[in-house]
Design an enzyme around this catalytic site. Structure first.
Site, PDB file in Angstrom:
ATOM      1  N   ASP A 209       0.799  -0.892  -0.343  1.00  0.00           N
ATOM      2  CA  ASP A 209      -0.205   0.404   0.128  1.00  0.00           C
ATOM      3  C   ASP A 209       0.858   0.842   0.050  1.00  0.00           C
ATOM      4  O   ASP A 209       2.311   1.112   0.151  1.00  0.00           O
ATOM      5  CB  ASP A 209      -0.760  -0.043   1.107  1.00  0.00           C
ATOM      6  CG  ASP A 209      -0.264  -0.319   2.447  1.00  0.00           C
ATOM      7  OD1 ASP A 209       0.093  -1.281   3.326  1.00  0.00           O
ATOM      8  OD2 ASP A 209       0.227   0.855   3.383  1.00  0.00           O
ATOM      9  N   ASP A 211      -0.210   3.808   2.247  1.00  0.00           N
ATOM     10  CA  ASP A 211       0.141   4.251   3.491  1.00  0.00           C
ATOM     11  C   ASP A 211      -0.579   5.431   3.344  1.00  0.00           C
ATOM     12  O   ASP A 211      -1.892   5.115   2.538  1.00  0.00           O
ATOM     13  CB  ASP A 211       1.836   4.548   4.356  1.00  0.00           C
ATOM     14  CG  ASP A 211       1.465   4.945   5.716  1.00  0.00           C
ATOM     15  OD1 ASP A 211       0.972   3.505   6.065  1.00  0.00           O
ATOM     16  OD2 ASP A 211       1.926   5.795   6.394  1.00  0.00           O
TER      17      ASP A 211
HETATM   18  N1  LIG Z   1       1.238   1.047   5.892  1.00  0.00           N
HETATM   19  C1  LIG Z   1       1.778   0.690   6.691  1.00  0.00           C
HETATM   20  N2  LIG Z   1       1.914   0.222   7.492  1.00  0.00           N
HETATM   21  C2  LIG Z   1       2.593  -0.364   8.985  1.00  0.00           C
HETATM   22  N3  LIG Z   1       2.381  -1.234   8.581  1.00  0.00           N
HETATM   23  C3  LIG Z   1       2.359  -1.553   7.398  1.00  0.00           C
HETATM   24  N4  LIG Z   1       2.185  -2.816   7.137  1.00  0.00           N
HETATM   25  C4  LIG Z   1       1.593  -2.843   6.288  1.00  0.00           C
HETATM   26  N5  LIG Z   1       1.264  -2.122   5.179  1.00  0.00           N
HETATM   27  C5  LIG Z   1       1.792  -1.200   6.309  1.00  0.00           C
END
Ligand SMILES: Nc1ncnc2[nH]cnc12
Ligand SMILES: CSC[C@H]1O[C@H](OP(=O)(O)O)[C@H](O)[C@@H]1O
Length: 289
Positions: A209, A211
């Protein structure tokens, strides 16, 4: 010395395929119970040991993963090289979901975890200026590319406490001000503990992703992460399988010095060391105690 490869599988990776003589082995550790039993076997003649970081069924949260017991248990099994495979968020447009990043550095923002094997009765200070092993990173990069994945060599991983994801302000701080590339919740203190145990450590960060900073992607969402992890699982397993031939053969002394990290690290005078503490450190630091 022969190499034994330890794989710590993160979210979405709870076993690996194709191990010959595969057997789940329970390992006792003076640092408590590891996350789960450890799947041991061989791949192309190379000894492998796989530990699901969160346990099968995803039982342990990032804050309660028994990091010390996990590293100690791998060392007790004779593991020489540890490779973490983790889910993470990306702070870079070009590091897209589905890509892998071979982590080169960390910023440790975790605060609710035991971070050292050492303490009162046996104090030690190891360097983590270069927290990952470049030799293992080379193998991870090559294995990932051979599995058909877009691999980025190098990136700074922000380790956060979690379990909640970051606010948008935090996400922008880590990206714009601190220059981080990816974010996850588990690689610290794991990497520090591997260094204390004189184990080579590398981290393959699987991007799931963007974030919460990206204007076109909205906030990080667990259902998107799970979907990406599902789509990535075959590539992750193929990458792990590709490590065996690349790390086969006699295991030389590590050119990065990971396997000698404790050489001058212990500060406590021999006659001031605590016997009970030394007993717990038998696997981690037996070489120098
Ligand atoms: N955006 C994110 N922040 C923290 N841990 C994660 N693991 C997968 N995506 C994450
Ligand atoms: C499932 S999203 C958040 C969770 O996933 C990552 O775990 P791991 O590093 O073990 O793959 C991330 O660090 C969080 O713990």
């Amino acid at each position: 010395m022969k190499a034994k490869i330890g794989i710590i599988g993160g979210s979405g990776l709870y076993d690996i395929d194709g191990l010959e003589g595969a057997e789940w082995v329970s390992v006792e550790s003076p640092w408590g119970a590891p996350s789960d039993a450890i799947l041991c076997g061989t791949l192309n003649g190379v000894d492998m040991a796989f530990l699901p970081r969160h346990g099968r069924g995803h039982v342990h949260s990032p804050s309660t993963v028994p990091y010390r017991a996990n590293i100690d248990a791998l060392k007790r099994l004779g593991v020489t090289d540890v490779i973490s495979v983790s889910a993470c968020g990306s702070f870079r447009e070009e590091m897209a979901p589905g890509d892998f990043v071979i982590v080169s550095d960390f910023i440790d923002r975790t605060f609710a975890r035991e971070k050292s094997f050492f303490g009162t009765g046996c104090v030690a200070h190891v360097s983590v200026a270069h927290p990952v092993c470049a030799r293992l990173g080379d193998a991870c990069e090559a294995a990932g590319r051979a599995a058909g994945v877009t691999v980025h060599r190098g990136g700074t991983y922000l380790a956060m406490e979690g379990p909640q994801f970051s606010s948008m302000a935090e996400s922008k701080l880590y990206r714009d001000v601190w220059g981080c590339d990816v974010i996850g919740m588990t690689n610290m203190p794991e990497a520090k503990l591997a260094r204390e145990a004189e184990l080579c450590y590398a981290s393959v960060a699987m991007i799931t992703d963007y974030d919460s900073w990206h204007p076109d992607h909205g906030s990080v969402d667990i259902s998107d992460i799970i979907a990406t992890l599902g789509a990535n699982s075959a590539a992750a397993k193929q990458t792990v399988a590709g490590l065996a031939p690349r790390l086969a053969g006699p295991r030389e002394v590590c050119p990065c010095g990971c396997d000698r990290a404790l050489e001058f690290a212990i500060m406590t005078a021999p006659d001031a060391r605590d016997a009970a503490m030394l007993a717990k450190l038998d696997a981690v630091a037996g070489r120098v105690l």
